[in-house]
Design an enzyme around this catalytic site. Structure first.
Site, mmCIF file in Angstrom:
data_model
loop_
_atom_site.group_PDB
_atom_site.id
_atom_site.type_symbol
_atom_site.label_atom_id
_atom_site.label_comp_id
_atom_site.label_asym_id
_atom_site.label_seq_id
_atom_site.Cartn_x
_atom_site.Cartn_y
_atom_site.Cartn_z
ATOM 1 N N GLU A 142 -3.539 -6.712 15.517
ATOM 2 C CA GLU A 142 -3.164 -5.575 15.266
ATOM 3 C C GLU A 142 -4.152 -4.572 15.486
ATOM 4 O O GLU A 142 -4.103 -3.364 15.542
ATOM 5 C CB GLU A 142 -2.535 -5.552 13.870
ATOM 6 C CG GLU A 142 -1.694 -4.374 13.275
ATOM 7 C CD GLU A 142 -1.103 -4.630 11.981
ATOM 8 O OE1 GLU A 142 0.054 -4.417 11.691
ATOM 9 O OE2 GLU A 142 -1.867 -4.967 11.145
ATOM 10 N N HIS B 69 -2.088 -33.614 19.622
ATOM 11 C CA HIS B 69 -0.966 -34.314 20.007
ATOM 12 C C HIS B 69 0.077 -33.636 20.720
ATOM 13 O O HIS B 69 0.911 -33.774 20.761
ATOM 14 C CB HIS B 69 -0.732 -35.127 18.991
ATOM 15 C CG HIS B 69 -1.591 -36.074 18.443
ATOM 16 N ND1 HIS B 69 -1.940 -37.420 18.942
ATOM 17 C CD2 HIS B 69 -2.685 -36.031 17.577
ATOM 18 C CE1 HIS B 69 -2.766 -38.002 18.498
ATOM 19 N NE2 HIS B 69 -3.335 -37.338 17.570
ATOM 20 N N LYS C 41 9.302 -0.326 12.944
ATOM 21 C CA LYS C 41 9.586 -0.305 11.466
ATOM 22 C C LYS C 41 10.575 1.077 11.571
ATOM 23 O O LYS C 41 11.771 0.844 11.180
ATOM 24 C CB LYS C 41 8.512 0.479 10.835
ATOM 25 C CG LYS C 41 7.504 -0.767 10.281
ATOM 26 C CD LYS C 41 6.486 -0.144 9.229
ATOM 27 C CE LYS C 41 5.274 -1.024 8.788
ATOM 28 N NZ LYS C 41 4.287 -0.767 7.960
ATOM 29 N N GLY D 48 -4.198 -2.074 6.209
ATOM 30 C CA GLY D 48 -3.562 -3.190 5.448
ATOM 31 C C GLY D 48 -3.968 -4.666 5.878
ATOM 32 O O GLY D 48 -4.206 -5.300 4.924
ATOM 33 N N ARG D 49 -4.564 -4.759 7.033
ATOM 34 C CA ARG D 49 -5.010 -6.091 7.437
ATOM 35 C C ARG D 49 -6.369 -6.000 6.833
ATOM 36 O O ARG D 49 -7.052 -7.561 7.415
ATOM 37 C CB ARG D 49 -4.830 -6.365 8.939
ATOM 38 C CG ARG D 49 -5.498 -5.103 9.918
ATOM 39 C CD ARG D 49 -5.276 -5.328 11.423
ATOM 40 N NE ARG D 49 -5.518 -4.018 12.087
ATOM 41 C CZ ARG D 49 -5.064 -2.972 12.234
ATOM 42 N NH1 ARG D 49 -3.800 -2.766 11.511
ATOM 43 N NH2 ARG D 49 -5.127 -1.814 12.858
ATOM 44 N N GLU E 202 11.018 -4.521 4.017
ATOM 45 C CA GLU E 202 10.899 -6.069 3.613
ATOM 46 C C GLU E 202 10.591 -6.061 2.156
ATOM 47 O O GLU E 202 11.145 -6.688 1.307
ATOM 48 C CB GLU E 202 10.144 -6.950 4.276
ATOM 49 C CG GLU E 202 10.440 -6.931 5.945
ATOM 50 C CD GLU E 202 9.888 -6.129 6.657
ATOM 51 O OE1 GLU E 202 9.462 -4.788 6.272
ATOM 52 O OE2 GLU E 202 9.490 -6.202 8.001
ATOM 53 N N LYS F 289 0.646 -1.195 0.012
ATOM 54 C CA LYS F 289 -0.031 -0.158 0.044
ATOM 55 C C LYS F 289 0.905 1.364 -0.104
ATOM 56 O O LYS F 289 0.645 2.137 -0.880
ATOM 57 C CB LYS F 289 -0.943 -0.124 1.007
ATOM 58 C CG LYS F 289 -1.786 1.131 1.396
ATOM 59 C CD LYS F 289 -2.558 1.018 2.428
ATOM 60 C CE LYS F 289 -3.144 2.153 3.083
ATOM 61 N NZ LYS F 289 -3.922 2.189 4.316
HETATM 62 O O1 LIG Z 1 1.057 -2.964 2.488
HETATM 63 P P1 LIG Z 1 2.341 -2.037 3.254
HETATM 64 O O2 LIG Z 1 2.298 -0.550 3.125
HETATM 65 O O3 LIG Z 1 3.758 -2.487 2.481
HETATM 66 O O4 LIG Z 1 2.144 -2.532 4.668
HETATM 67 C C1 LIG Z 1 2.524 -3.866 4.850
HETATM 68 C C2 LIG Z 1 1.837 -4.196 6.460
HETATM 69 O O5 LIG Z 1 2.270 -3.120 7.501
HETATM 70 C C3 LIG Z 1 1.444 -3.012 8.406
HETATM 71 O O6 LIG Z 1 1.185 -1.638 8.283
HETATM 72 C C4 LIG Z 1 2.167 -3.512 9.601
HETATM 73 O O7 LIG Z 1 2.973 -4.232 9.728
HETATM 74 C C5 LIG Z 1 0.380 -3.671 8.341
HETATM 75 O O8 LIG Z 1 -0.776 -3.320 8.945
HETATM 76 C C6 LIG Z 1 0.605 -3.905 6.538
HETATM 77 O O9 LIG Z 1 -0.269 -4.959 6.000
#
Ligand SMILES: O=P(O)(O)OC[C@H]1O[C@](O)(CO)[C@@H](O)[C@@H]1O
Length: 547
Positions: free
Chosen positions: A353, A384, A512, A267-268, A212, A206
């Site tokens: 979150e 188990h 972050k 995001g979630r 990452e 987004k």
């Molecule tokens: O889509 P982006 O901006 O890379 O963010 C990835 C993720 O980072 C977060 O803001 C936090 O980990 C999530 O809510 C989101 O899904």
């Protein structure tokens, strides 16, 4: 005391809890044979049996009053209407607009967002068709059969876990690989087996700033260029889903190959947006659309069904009951379906979150527990290992068991065994096993009295452990959409009762920020270290090992 814990309804619930703790579910089942039919509800292909909970009619009545007094319905309507309910980020929360098939407009700042949403869905449909038909090709003319989806958090969990859950519906001919972690092992392993000429990279972010995802995409780009592709060919092999068009085009992506995102989608909650493109590539557009339709159906149910029949409301209130009045700190999800094995991890981000918060309203520190630890894994594997603690440990861990009644392409013997284990576990958790029963079982086993008493004591199972059982006719795309939306709204209801902002994530943002500061010191090996002594020592040790 806060306004919430001070209310008569809260006090009533606290006293009901004391009362209920003196009772046992096995007695309730024995004295009322209609308990199972009384405490069950079905909607959107989900049959919820909540009879094995520590509840009575009075408890439910008080929980519904709590929801009423917390203005859950008014808050729900504000969300669907596009009000700025994410008040710390000043954003609307409209993932529901992404699956709005009502034909009604949805306004953000006075502007109907539905035309953009529908245009994006068309773009996904056409794109998927062009990949599946082989019409869209790589720079050497080969069809793009390998998709590498790069993203993290909500830009990874939804696409990966929903694709995995719908394996029986996969489109033959393309394979989607998911990469999230910045740990280079993952992307290296994925790329190692791929032919760059037939690989399409979908970069899902987004913000287009997530460390990452950026790094993994750069690594994929280097791999592509080193394998023979050129900068100009990037446009044919790299596409993005992002609200940051500029950053994506700067990266080399063609503007036409960027799928939009909006700041009113968290995001979630983003799998319903173009972040779900890898799902559509995995399943085909029609199946993907079914997923959205299932979620829409649950939205309609959530808005219209009275609290007593409302699945998100019931599951949320049961959660509040255990978290706030029984001290439950976690909630376990147990899908008895291998393909749904990732579901606990999905709900983990969604719930933790969203409701891992300690401020209610504008500035009030809460004096009650909020979001629980969400965990779990597929049944029967957990039986188990960790089920032991749920049966006989000292913690109360409410559980959601999930089982599709029909599964495609499987030997019935396996499925019958799976189902029997699922039902057997809920039964054992509820009824337990008394000392007398255990003692009687040991008759004639050659034990002396002291040994018999000792063993019976250890075998005694308290029972009275709450669980929901969710049955599905089958785990098809539509039912899965409804299930995900059910948990989204469950989390919403709980957040509304606790008064927290379920839509920001400042703790994650801090991580972050600090990670980037530390990276700067790791990379610039001469830079002075000015953190705390532990962090300084860890960085110094890392520098030394990598010098
Ligand atoms: O889509 P982006 O901006 O890379 O963010 C990835 C993720 O980072 C977060 O803001 C936090 O980990 C999530 O809510 C989101 O899904």
């Amino acid at each position: 005391m806060t306004a919430l814990t001070d209310t008569p309804t809260w006090q009533t619930l606290a006293s009901l809890a004391e009362d209920v703790k003196q009772q046992h579910m096995r007695d309730w089942f024995a004295s009322d044979t209609s308990r199972a039919s009384k405490y069950q509800q079905t909607a959107c292909g989900i049959e919820l049996d909540f009879s094995k909970n520590l509840i009575t009619d009075d408890v439910l009545k008080a929980l519904f009053a709590l929801a009423d007094e917390s203005q859950v319905s008014q808050k729900r309507d504000a969300m669907f209407k596009g009000d700025i309910i994410n008040h710390t980020e000043k954003r609307a929360v409209l993932h529901t607009a992404l699956r709005n098939f009502s034909g009604e407009p949805v306004y953000v700042d006075g502007q109907d967002v539905m035309p953009e949403v529908l245009a994006c869905q068309d773009k996904i449909k056409n794109f998927v068709a062009s990949i599946h038909s082989g019409e869209r090709k790589g720079y050497t003319g080969k069809a793009l059969k390998q998709i590498v989806s790069i993203g993290i958090g909500g830009s990874f969990l939804g696409p990966k876990i929903m694709s995995e859950a719908l394996k029986p519906y996969w489109f033959d001919g393309v394979k989607v690989h998911f990469v999230a972690n910045v740990d280079g092992c993952h992307i290296q392993d994925v790329l190692a087996s791929l032919d760059h000429e037939e690989t399409l990279v979908v970069m899902s972010s987004k913000s287009f700033t997530t460390q990452e995802t950026l790094q993994n995409t750069l690594t994929a780009k280097d791999w592509f260029l080193n394998a023979g592709g050129t900068q100009q060919d990037i446009a044919k092999h790299f596409i993005a889903v992002s609200s940051n068009i500029k950053a994506a085009t700067d990266f080399g992506m063609a503007e036409d190959n960027i799928f939009p995102m909006w700041d009113w989608v968290g995001g979630r909650y983003s799998l319903w947006s173009a972040i779900g493109l890898p799902i559509a590539l995995t399943l085909g557009y029609d199946n993907y659309r079914q997923l959205l339709e299932g979620a829409f159906e649950m939205d309609e149910h959530f808005k219209a069904a009275p609290a007593e029949q409302n699945l998100p409301m019931l599951t949320a209130l049961l959660g509040v009951w255990y978290i706030n009045f029984f001290g439950a700190q976690s909630h376990v999800l147990l899908p008895y379906y291998h393909y749904l094995r990732g579901f606990p991890a999905y709900v983990q981000q969604l719930d933790m979150e969203s409701n891992g918060k300690n401020i209610s309203g504008d500035t009030t520190a809460v004096d009650y527990a909020t979001g629980p630890i969400i965990w779990g894994s597929e049944g029967t594997n957990g039986q188990h290992s960790f089920h032991q603690l749920i049966h006989q440990g000292t913690l109360l861990i409410p559980a959601d068991f999930m089982l599709p009644l029909n599964v495609p392409k499987q030997d019935n013997t396996h499925h019958a065994m799976l189902a029997s284990n699922c039902f057997g576990q809920t039964q054992a958790l509820m009824q337990g096993k008394t000392f007398d029963e255990c003692y009687a079982d040991l008759e004639g086993k050659g034990l002396d009295e002291a040994e018999r008493v000792k063993l019976a004591t250890h075998k005694t199972m308290p029972g009275n452990k709450p669980s929901n059982t969710l049955l599905f006719e089958q785990m098809d795309p539509k039912t899965l959409g409804s299930l995900v939306a059910m948990y989204e709204h469950k989390v919403f209801v709980q957040g509304a009762i606790w008064g927290v902002n379920s839509f920001d994530q400042w703790g994650v943002e801090l991580g972050k920020e600090l990670g980037n500061q530390v990276l700067d010191k790791i990379v610039n090996t001469d830079a002075a270290l000015s953190f705390d002594s532990s962090t300084n020592a860890l960085i110094a040790r890392f520098r030394q090992a990598n010098s």
